[in-house]
Write a protein that holds these residues in place. Sequence first.
Motif, PDB file in Angstrom:
ATOM      1  N   ILE A 133      -4.032  -6.165  -2.975  1.00  0.00           N
ATOM      2  CA  ILE A 133      -4.766  -6.285  -4.234  1.00  0.00           C
ATOM      3  C   ILE A 133      -4.213  -7.502  -4.974  1.00  0.00           C
ATOM      4  N   GLU A 134      -5.098  -8.255  -5.651  1.00  0.00           N
ATOM      5  CA  GLU A 134      -4.584  -9.412  -6.366  1.00  0.00           C
ATOM      6  C   GLU A 134      -3.741  -8.952  -7.549  1.00  0.00           C
ATOM      7  N   SER A 135      -2.755  -9.640  -7.907  1.00  0.00           N
ATOM      8  CA  SER A 135      -2.358 -10.926  -7.371  1.00  0.00           C
ATOM      9  C   SER A 135      -0.982 -10.885  -6.723  1.00  0.00           C
ATOM     10  N   SER A 136      -0.092 -10.038  -7.198  1.00  0.00           N
ATOM     11  CA  SER A 136       1.293 -10.078  -6.716  1.00  0.00           C
ATOM     12  C   SER A 136       1.462  -9.652  -5.266  1.00  0.00           C
ATOM     13  N   GLY A 137       0.525  -8.908  -4.715  1.00  0.00           N
ATOM     14  CA  GLY A 137       0.633  -8.505  -3.325  1.00  0.00           C
ATOM     15  C   GLY A 137       0.233  -9.587  -2.346  1.00  0.00           C
ATOM     16  N   ILE A 138      -0.468 -10.615  -2.827  1.00  0.00           N
ATOM     17  CA  ILE A 138      -1.025 -11.625  -1.924  1.00  0.00           C
ATOM     18  C   ILE A 138       0.039 -12.359  -1.103  1.00  0.00           C
ATOM     19  N   PRO A 139       1.117 -12.878  -1.694  1.00  0.00           N
ATOM     20  CA  PRO A 139       2.075 -13.614  -0.859  1.00  0.00           C
ATOM     21  C   PRO A 139       2.681 -12.761   0.270  1.00  0.00           C
ATOM     22  N   ILE A 140       3.029 -11.530  -0.029  1.00  0.00           N
ATOM     23  CA  ILE A 140       3.646 -10.664   0.985  1.00  0.00           C
ATOM     24  C   ILE A 140       2.615 -10.296   2.050  1.00  0.00           C
ATOM     25  N   ALA A 141       1.404  -9.992   1.632  1.00  0.00           N
ATOM     26  CA  ALA A 141       0.342  -9.660   2.589  1.00  0.00           C
ATOM     27  C   ALA A 141       0.040 -10.872   3.465  1.00  0.00           C
ATOM     28  N   PHE A 142       0.011 -12.053   2.882  1.00  0.00           N
ATOM     29  CA  PHE A 142      -0.238 -13.263   3.653  1.00  0.00           C
ATOM     30  C   PHE A 142       0.850 -13.469   4.700  1.00  0.00           C
ATOM     31  N   ALA A 143       2.115 -13.322   4.289  1.00  0.00           N
ATOM     32  CA  ALA A 143       3.231 -13.496   5.228  1.00  0.00           C
ATOM     33  C   ALA A 143       3.143 -12.479   6.363  1.00  0.00           C
ATOM     34  N   THR A 144       2.736 -11.255   6.039  1.00  0.00           N
ATOM     35  CA  THR A 144       2.584 -10.212   7.057  1.00  0.00           C
ATOM     36  C   THR A 144       1.438 -10.543   7.997  1.00  0.00           C
ATOM     37  N   ALA A 145       0.300 -10.939   7.438  1.00  0.00           N
ATOM     38  CA  ALA A 145      -0.862 -11.291   8.254  1.00  0.00           C
ATOM     39  C   ALA A 145      -0.555 -12.481   9.160  1.00  0.00           C
ATOM     40  N   GLN A 146       0.143 -13.448   8.633  1.00  0.00           N
ATOM     41  CA  GLN A 146       0.505 -14.619   9.440  1.00  0.00           C
ATOM     42  C   GLN A 146       1.385 -14.196  10.617  1.00  0.00           C
ATOM     43  N   GLN A 168     -14.649  -1.085  12.805  1.00  0.00           N
ATOM     44  CA  GLN A 168     -13.680  -1.215  13.884  1.00  0.00           C
ATOM     45  C   GLN A 168     -12.323  -1.740  13.416  1.00  0.00           C
ATOM     46  N   ASP A 169     -12.197  -2.087  12.137  1.00  0.00           N
ATOM     47  CA  ASP A 169     -10.930  -2.617  11.626  1.00  0.00           C
ATOM     48  C   ASP A 169      -9.844  -1.555  11.575  1.00  0.00           C
ATOM     49  N   ARG A 170      -8.633  -2.025  11.843  1.00  0.00           N
ATOM     50  CA  ARG A 170      -7.411  -1.224  11.688  1.00  0.00           C
ATOM     51  C   ARG A 170      -6.602  -1.931  10.601  1.00  0.00           C
ATOM     52  N   ILE A 171      -6.573  -1.319   9.430  1.00  0.00           N
ATOM     53  CA  ILE A 171      -6.065  -1.972   8.223  1.00  0.00           C
ATOM     54  C   ILE A 171      -4.625  -1.566   7.926  1.00  0.00           C
ATOM     55  N   LEU A 172      -3.803  -2.572   7.645  1.00  0.00           N
ATOM     56  CA  LEU A 172      -2.461  -2.361   7.108  1.00  0.00           C
ATOM     57  C   LEU A 172      -2.522  -2.765   5.646  1.00  0.00           C
ATOM     58  N   LEU A 173      -2.250  -1.834   4.764  1.00  0.00           N
ATOM     59  CA  LEU A 173      -2.256  -2.070   3.325  1.00  0.00           C
ATOM     60  C   LEU A 173      -0.858  -2.488   2.889  1.00  0.00           C
ATOM     61  N   ILE A 174      -0.750  -3.622   2.213  1.00  0.00           N
ATOM     62  CA  ILE A 174       0.535  -4.157   1.746  1.00  0.00           C
ATOM     63  C   ILE A 174       0.464  -4.336   0.236  1.00  0.00           C
ATOM     64  N   ASP A 175       1.540  -3.957  -0.470  1.00  0.00           N
ATOM     65  CA  ASP A 175       1.596  -4.232  -1.910  1.00  0.00           C
ATOM     66  C   ASP A 175       3.030  -4.483  -2.330  1.00  0.00           C
ATOM     67  N   ASP A 176       3.176  -5.078  -3.511  1.00  0.00           N
ATOM     68  CA  ASP A 176       4.507  -5.436  -3.997  1.00  0.00           C
ATOM     69  C   ASP A 176       5.268  -4.235  -4.543  1.00  0.00           C
ATOM     70  N   PHE A 177       4.597  -3.390  -5.322  1.00  0.00           N
ATOM     71  CA  PHE A 177       5.234  -2.251  -5.983  1.00  0.00           C
ATOM     72  C   PHE A 177       4.417  -0.998  -5.780  1.00  0.00           C
ATOM     73  N   GLY A 223       7.401 -10.300   5.179  1.00  0.00           N
ATOM     74  CA  GLY A 223       6.264 -10.313   6.090  1.00  0.00           C
ATOM     75  C   GLY A 223       6.691 -10.022   7.513  1.00  0.00           C
ATOM     76  N   LYS A 224       7.794 -10.606   7.948  1.00  0.00           N
ATOM     77  CA  LYS A 224       8.310 -10.369   9.302  1.00  0.00           C
ATOM     78  C   LYS A 224       8.720  -8.909   9.476  1.00  0.00           C
ATOM     79  N   GLU A 225       9.319  -8.339   8.442  1.00  0.00           N
ATOM     80  CA  GLU A 225       9.749  -6.938   8.544  1.00  0.00           C
ATOM     81  C   GLU A 225       8.554  -5.991   8.602  1.00  0.00           C
ATOM     82  N   PHE A 226       7.548  -6.212   7.769  1.00  0.00           N
ATOM     83  CA  PHE A 226       6.348  -5.365   7.846  1.00  0.00           C
ATOM     84  C   PHE A 226       5.664  -5.522   9.200  1.00  0.00           C
TER      85      PHE A 226
END
Length: 190
Positions: free
Chosen positions: A57-70, A118-127, A39-42
Amino acid sequence: MELLKQKIREVGVIISDDIIKLDAILNHAVDPVLTTAMGKEFARLYREENVTKVMTIESSGIPIAFATAQELNVPMVFARRKKTLNTEHTEMYSERVPSFTKGFVTDIMVSRECLAEQDRILLIDDFIANGDAARGLIRIIRRSGAELVGVGIAVEKSFQAGGRTIRESGIRVESLAKISSLKGGIIEFE
């Protein structure tokens, strides 16, 4: 990202020349230290893009996306794969996408309330393998009128076309680990 590559070497189980199982860190269990570092690196890679939401996208991407969003201090949105009683009464963006590893086609859905022009979206996924899920999410983002600022992938199988074809369409894709081959039961990185 060396920490991720090290963990892949330690826990990766090669199923075939096309599939690696990373259940111990990404797809069934979560390594909090590794996930936080990803998350810090993204966030570092995309900090200058003025991201307003991180999407996955659920489910495996959620932890990494959460860490990035945080780390970016923005909300996270995830696309659902299954309808619920609540989604029946919500206007949704929806796309049909095949899953390389699951071997079937599924619908992904995002509430129209979660995305704004108006959103600027960063898409994160595991694979990323063939890139079908990412392309489905990209179509949803574009239909919403929001701007996609980039795609962050934890593990890219660069011997498959997904990451390359998305880059060729003009979208910035940053992958933390790129696996160039699984042939002969050996994990090779770019």
